[in-house]
Design a protein around this motif. Structure first.
Motif, PDB file in Angstrom:
ATOM      1  N   MET A  50       2.583   2.163   0.001  1.00 40.37           N
ATOM      2  CA  MET A  50       3.006   1.650  -1.149  1.00 40.37           C
ATOM      3  C   MET A  50       2.184   0.654  -1.757  1.00 40.37           C
ATOM      4  O   MET A  50       1.989   0.686  -2.862  1.00 40.37           O
ATOM      5  CB  MET A  50       4.460   1.199  -1.144  1.00 40.37           C
ATOM      6  CG  MET A  50       5.635   2.076  -0.904  1.00 40.37           C
ATOM      7  SD  MET A  50       7.193   1.445  -1.085  1.00 40.37           S
ATOM      8  CE  MET A  50       7.524   1.226   0.745  1.00 40.37           C
ATOM      9  N   MET A  51       1.514  -0.403  -1.111  1.00 44.38           N
ATOM     10  CA  MET A  51       0.698  -1.225  -1.623  1.00 44.38           C
ATOM     11  C   MET A  51      -0.425  -0.488  -2.007  1.00 44.38           C
ATOM     12  O   MET A  51      -1.262  -1.081  -2.987  1.00 44.38           O
ATOM     13  CB  MET A  51       0.221  -2.252  -0.167  1.00 44.38           C
ATOM     14  CG  MET A  51       1.335  -2.825   0.333  1.00 44.38           C
ATOM     15  SD  MET A  51       2.229  -4.287  -0.424  1.00 44.38           S
ATOM     16  CE  MET A  51       1.184  -5.609   0.456  1.00 44.38           C
ATOM     17  N   ASP A  52      -1.081   0.463  -1.411  1.00 41.83           N
ATOM     18  CA  ASP A  52      -2.189   1.090  -1.843  1.00 41.83           C
ATOM     19  C   ASP A  52      -1.836   1.949  -3.210  1.00 41.83           C
ATOM     20  O   ASP A  52      -2.687   2.104  -4.024  1.00 41.83           O
ATOM     21  CB  ASP A  52      -2.809   2.168  -0.746  1.00 41.83           C
ATOM     22  CG  ASP A  52      -3.204   1.704   0.494  1.00 41.83           C
ATOM     23  OD1 ASP A  52      -3.586   0.367   0.386  1.00 41.83           O
ATOM     24  OD2 ASP A  52      -3.327   2.315   1.280  1.00 41.83           O
ATOM     25  N   LEU A  53      -0.823   2.318  -3.319  1.00 37.21           N
ATOM     26  CA  LEU A  53      -0.180   3.250  -4.198  1.00 37.21           C
ATOM     27  C   LEU A  53      -0.133   2.435  -5.739  1.00 37.21           C
ATOM     28  O   LEU A  53      -0.366   3.040  -6.838  1.00 37.21           O
ATOM     29  CB  LEU A  53       1.098   4.100  -4.103  1.00 37.21           C
ATOM     30  CG  LEU A  53       1.109   5.136  -3.241  1.00 37.21           C
ATOM     31  CD1 LEU A  53       2.505   5.636  -2.739  1.00 37.21           C
ATOM     32  CD2 LEU A  53       0.166   6.241  -3.533  1.00 37.21           C
ATOM     33  N   LYS A  54      -0.031   1.219  -5.481  1.00 35.37           N
ATOM     34  CA  LYS A  54       0.244   0.665  -6.824  1.00 35.37           C
ATOM     35  C   LYS A  54      -0.948   0.497  -7.593  1.00 35.37           C
ATOM     36  O   LYS A  54      -0.882  -0.105  -8.699  1.00 35.37           O
ATOM     37  CB  LYS A  54       0.927  -0.850  -6.557  1.00 35.37           C
ATOM     38  CG  LYS A  54       0.116  -1.975  -5.861  1.00 35.37           C
ATOM     39  CD  LYS A  54       0.941  -2.970  -6.078  1.00 35.37           C
ATOM     40  CE  LYS A  54      -0.105  -4.350  -5.429  1.00 35.37           C
ATOM     41  NZ  LYS A  54       0.962  -5.427  -5.204  1.00 35.37           N
ATOM     42  N   SER A  55      -2.154   0.706  -7.150  1.00 35.73           N
ATOM     43  CA  SER A  55      -3.383   0.483  -7.973  1.00 35.73           C
ATOM     44  C   SER A  55      -3.196   1.647  -9.082  1.00 35.73           C
ATOM     45  O   SER A  55      -4.071   1.397  -9.912  1.00 35.73           O
ATOM     46  CB  SER A  55      -4.726   0.464  -7.173  1.00 35.73           C
ATOM     47  OG  SER A  55      -4.701   1.599  -6.386  1.00 35.73           O
TER      48      SER A  55
END
Lengths: 229, 310
Positions: free
Chosen positions: B249-254
């Motif tokens: 999720m942290m990666d996806l938020k870019s």
């Protein structure tokens, strides 16, 4: 909303009590160290030095307890601020205990020489220091920022007294060089009290953070970061 | 309930009729019909955070903007006057006790509540400044742009490859090469490629729970949405699988805007940028996550996150 008392709440209460106990011990140590000086009672001074072991032991016990609560409870909001504050004030209390030991050591040294009349200011500083430590702990346990602020304001008086006392000692030393050794020891003692005042102030700054989530220490750094924004 | 009327949508992120787990849906809507007294919350909330910027931040150009939203299941009001902005390319978390309306609110964003009988909605939700409830809004197109991942992973009973290719295919992509690309890119995006690249043709149902959930996220990514809604995506997973999803999720938020509903406050505090606390269908407090968990402004928030009620 329905309230319930949790096991965690009881543990926090227990932690408060431990910190109060530690605070009480340091306060008592300050009182004894000063009496050891004014009554020229080196046995009492030794009692303070030996008693510091208990304060240190309690510090380790409290540290363990705080880490345990952080791991087990993963606290949030005021519980988190309470534990973070507890973690930061316990070393201050331990240092206050150390200062009482230092005062006692100087007392033993002073008691081996003839008395100096200039001791008068020492008991006043001692009383102020005790009041500040007590006030800081009350503020912590009650989470009361007003009490914390009143202790912080007392610190100015402490600093003034120390400067004044230092000038008196200096005039003694100039008048009669034979007093230099004793006057120097007393300078240290005054400094220890001034440091105790600083440590009580540190505790109070943490209490304001705990109660209001507002950081008040290091105003200059904070002003800089505000200016940058 | 809604499942019977749920046709295979253009958006594959909607759970398909075959494998629909009714559990996650009934979780929230069911609790909406439960009396509040029965749950022990008899006291009314005295405050809605709608207009107070101190507990409800406004963003310059929010991707999603909820305006005075009210929602009823029959005579039961599940949401009261919710106003809240969702910022772009951030993770926004909704927390609150069961029945507080957080999943109901999440489901409004891609109009999943349309599928529930007897639902009435007041107020509005703007998606890039246009009402999602506008009669001209193509709901299928909306659900393509706003995807959803559910609590219970719901892979289609097909191969891993087909799970990902299904959505793009019904959106008209037929080229094998293009589909291969999408499958690889989506699986990589969901941090799953290395684990499954050698068994793309095996059934998705043979994967572990954590892998299935990441497959559902990959499936959501495959149709290139702008927003990914996640409803308790980790509640059935072990800590390692949870951690993988959280890192994902942290990666996806870019690239995407994420909105997550979670019971797990630690999870909200670990991954989200903003957190909204809902209680009895009202928004009590909405803050930067750090602020909400360290020094919340509202006593009700504080009582909830420190576990002092409920």
């Amino acid at each position: 909303m329905e309230k319930h008392t949790t096991h965690f709440a009881e543990q926090l209460e227990q932690l408060s009590e431990m910190i109060m106990r530690m605070g009480g011990m340091t306060e008592e140590a300050i009182g004894k160290s000063v009496r050891a000086m004014t009554n020229r009672d080196s046995t009492l001074a030794q009692e303070v030095i030996d008693g510091d072991l208990e304060i240190d032991r309690l510090e380790l016990e409290i540290d363990d307890f705080i880490v345990e609560l952080l791991v087990r409870q993963q606290p949030m909001a005021r519980d988190l601020r309470f534990l973070a504050t507890a973690m930061k004030i316990v070393p201050d209390l331990e240092r206050i205990g150390d200062h009482a030991v230092n005062i006692s050591e100087r007392a033993i040294e002073l008691n081996e020489e003839p008395a100096l009349r200039t001791l008068v200011d020492i008991p006043v500083m001692a009383t102020r220091a005790q009041e500040m430590v007590r006030g800081a702990l009350d503020a912590f346990v009650q989470g009361d920022p007003e009490t914390a602020w009143s202790v912080i304001h007392m610190d100015d008086e402490m600093d003034r007294r120390m400067d004044q006392f230092f000038r008196v000692l200096l005039s003694h030393m100039l008048e009669d060089p034979r007093t230099i050794t004793r006057a120097l020891r007393l300078t240290f003692v005054a400094k220890y009290f001034e440091r105790i005042g600083d440590q009580a102030t540190n505790i109070c700054e943490q209490v304001v953070y705990m109660a209001e989530g507002k950081v008040i220490k290091h105003p200059r750094v904070q002003k800089e970061s505000r200016d940058e924004e | 309930m809604a499942e019977s009327s749920l046709k295979p949508m253009s958006s594959e992120v909607i759970e398909p009729p075959v494998t629909t787990g009714s559990a996650p849906r009934q979780d929230e809507t069911g609790s909406g019909t439960e009396s509040d007294d029965a749950r022990g919350y008899s006291e009314e909330v005295e405050f809605t955070a709608a207009d107070d910027p101190a507990v409800n931040p406004k963003f310059e150009s929010p991707l999603l903007s909820v305006k005075n939203l009210g929602l009823w299941y029959g005579n039961n009001q599940a949401l009261h006057d919710i106003t809240l902005d969702v910022p772009e390319k951030k993770i926004t978390a909704f927390i609150g006790p069961s029945g507080c309306g957080k999943s109901t609110l999440l489901r409004c964003f891609n109009r999943l509540n349309d599928l529930v009988d007897g639902v009435r909605i007041e107020g509005d939700i703007l998606f890039e400044d246009r009402s999602i409830f506008d009669v001209r809004t193509d709901v299928n197109a909306l659900r393509k742009r706003i995807g959803m991942v559910f609590q219970k992973s719901n892979p289609f009973p097909k191969s891993i490859y087909e799970n990902i290719a299904y959505g793009p295919r019904i959106h008209g992509i037929t080229s094998k090469r293009k589909l291969d690309d999408i499958v690889e890119r989506s699986l990589r995006g969901a941090a799953l490629w290395d684990e499954v690249k050698d068994r793309l043709n095996e059934s998705a149902l043979g994967m572990s729970g954590g892998q299935q959930q990441r497959l559902c996220i990959a499936r959501a990514i495959a149709i290139e949405p702008e927003v990914i809604l996640l409803d308790e995506p980790c509640s059935a997973l072990d800590p390692i699988a949870t951690s993988k999803i959280e890192n994902l999720m942290m990666d996806l938020k870019s690239h995407y805007t994420l909105v997550i509903v979670t019971h797990n406050m630690q999870q909200a505090s670990r991954i989200s940028d903003f957190t909204a606390f809902l209680y009895l269908g009202r928004l009590i407090e909405y803050q930067e996550t750090e602020k909400l968990f360290i020094s919340p402004m509202k006593k009700q928030t504080e009582d909830y996150i420190t576990g002092r009620f409920g």
